[in-house]
Write an enzyme that holds these catalytic residues in place. Structure first.
Site, mmCIF file in Angstrom:
data_model
loop_
_atom_site.group_PDB
_atom_site.id
_atom_site.type_symbol
_atom_site.label_atom_id
_atom_site.label_comp_id
_atom_site.label_asym_id
_atom_site.label_seq_id
_atom_site.Cartn_x
_atom_site.Cartn_y
_atom_site.Cartn_z
ATOM 1 N N ASP A 188 -42.778 -19.561 29.806
ATOM 2 C CA ASP A 188 -41.382 -19.728 28.910
ATOM 3 C C ASP A 188 -41.208 -21.089 29.106
ATOM 4 O O ASP A 188 -41.373 -21.807 29.998
ATOM 5 C CB ASP A 188 -41.036 -18.875 29.409
ATOM 6 C CG ASP A 188 -39.144 -18.843 29.143
ATOM 7 O OD1 ASP A 188 -39.289 -18.699 27.747
ATOM 8 O OD2 ASP A 188 -38.748 -18.030 29.569
ATOM 9 N N GLY B 86 -32.084 -17.122 25.270
ATOM 10 C CA GLY B 86 -30.996 -16.932 25.788
ATOM 11 C C GLY B 86 -30.142 -15.999 25.098
ATOM 12 O O GLY B 86 -28.698 -15.698 24.647
#
Ligand code: G3H
Ligand code: 13P
Ligand code: ZN
Length: 349
Positions: free
Chosen positions: A83, A224
């Protein structure tokens, strides 16, 4: 079953019209929570680790914990994803370790804070794609910049500061050949995304739909994407926490995204809240306890519950056994011979 490429999971998700949650891990209990949720819901999984996670856990622990998951749950396809890789070198080190996909987040400079230029982003992402595809590893790129800062990573500010421009998204996908594309539509990392339930003025689902129309075959990624549910906030605060009132991304908006090309949905904060709330509760109610298992077990169970729910809501539940995993060596052949198309299909404006 060996670890599989995120590209295969996302191609299958596109065929089936569902999304796949990508859950962040830092330790054994989080991996266990994800795997039990995957077993419970029969879901394919993407386990992802940030640079911070790699530093916290150490690469070898993380890698071998994920290999253990792979041994223990042979029926579940597992992809291991980096990530927010901040540089070519970070991505290469992840690939050498055994990650089956990497994110090259070239939207920020290698400091992980300063927005980069379009040209810089294209150059570093293309370089990672060339290295990764030769080895059968998938690459996620990012165009536009998310808001917020997590563990020192992020441009900070509001999610609306650098939303994705659809023309740039098309050009970026064409120039880099990424397998999936993270876009900025107003979301931020962390708990403080919105000050009220988001509407179209702050959460730009119209922009996501416009990008999907231009890039109908490109797997879109929503970062998010925690929903920051009120019940999880309340547990933290009830047992001594101090979270300010906040809103995340409503699940129905994520589901709208999934109907419009979103295949990978990044969730970390919801799990952090679930874990913290469960630990606080035990320590608050039974201050005499000091065996870590007394609070790590409920923490793990609380995360499992959140992950299983998201797997069901994103539609990946029930799809673990749909397909035969393609080996990473065969993925490399697919990139080399053009079977795994990397040029996006671009629709007219
Ligand atoms: O992108 C943010 C993820 O939530 C990972 O956060 O960098 O604090 O591990 P981290
Ligand atoms: P959240 O902070 O909303 O969970 O986002 C996680 C994420 O995007 C990881 O890359
Ligand atoms: Zn992210």
């Amino acid at each position: 079953m060996s670890l599989v490429s995120t590209r295969q999971l996302l191609d299958e998700a596109a065929k089936g019209g569902y999304g796949v949650g990508a859950f962040n891990v830092n330790d054994m209990e989080q991996i266990q929570a994800i795997m039990e949720a995957a077993k419970e819901t029969q879901s394919p999984v993407i386990i992802q680790a940030s640079r911070g996670a790699r530093a916290f856990a150490q690469d070898n622990y993380l890698y071998h914990l994920i290999l253990a998951a792979n041994e223990l749950y042979p029926e579940i396809p597992i992809a291991m994803h980096l990530d927010h890789g901040n540089s070519y070198e970070t991505c290469v080190s992840a690939i050498k370790l055994g990650f089956t996909s990497v994110m090259m987040d070239g939207s920020l400079k290698p400091d992980g804070k300063t927005p980069s230029t379009f040209q810089e982003n294209v150059e570093v992402t293309r370089k990672v794609v060339d290295y990764a595809h030769e080895r059968g590893i998938a690459v996620e790129g990012e165009i536009g910049v998310l808001g917020g800062i997590e563990d020192g990573h992020g441009a900070g500010g509001s999610g609306l500061d650098h939303v994705t421009d659809p023309d740039q998204a098309v050009e970026f996908a064409e120039l880099t050949g990424v397998d999936s594309l993270a876009i900025a539509i107003g979301t931020s990392h962390g708990a403080y995304k919105f000050t009220k339930k988001p509407d179209g003025s702050v959460l730009k689902m119209d922009l996501l739909i416009a990008i999907h129309k231009r890039l109908p075959k490109t797997h879109l990624v929503m970062h998010g994407s925690s929903s920051v549910p009120k019940d999880l906030q309340d547990i933290v605060n009830q047992y001594g926490g101090k979270l300010r009132e906040t809103w995340g991304v409503p699940v129905e908006e994520i589901q709208l995204g999934i109907k419009n090309g979103v295949r990978k949905v990044n969730v970390d904060t919801d799990n952090r809240l679930a874990i913290t709330g469960a630990i606080r509760k035990v320590l608050w109610e039974t201050p005499e306890k000091f065996d870590p298992r007394d609070y790590m077990k409920p923490a793990r169970a609380a995360m499992q519950k959140v992950v299983a729910l998201r797997m069901t809501q994103f539609g990946q539940a029930g799809h673990a056994g749909d397909y035969k995993p393609i080996s990473i060596a065969d993925m490399a052949k697919g990139y080399a011979n053009g079977t795994l198309v990397t040029k996006p299909l671009v629709a007219a404006k």
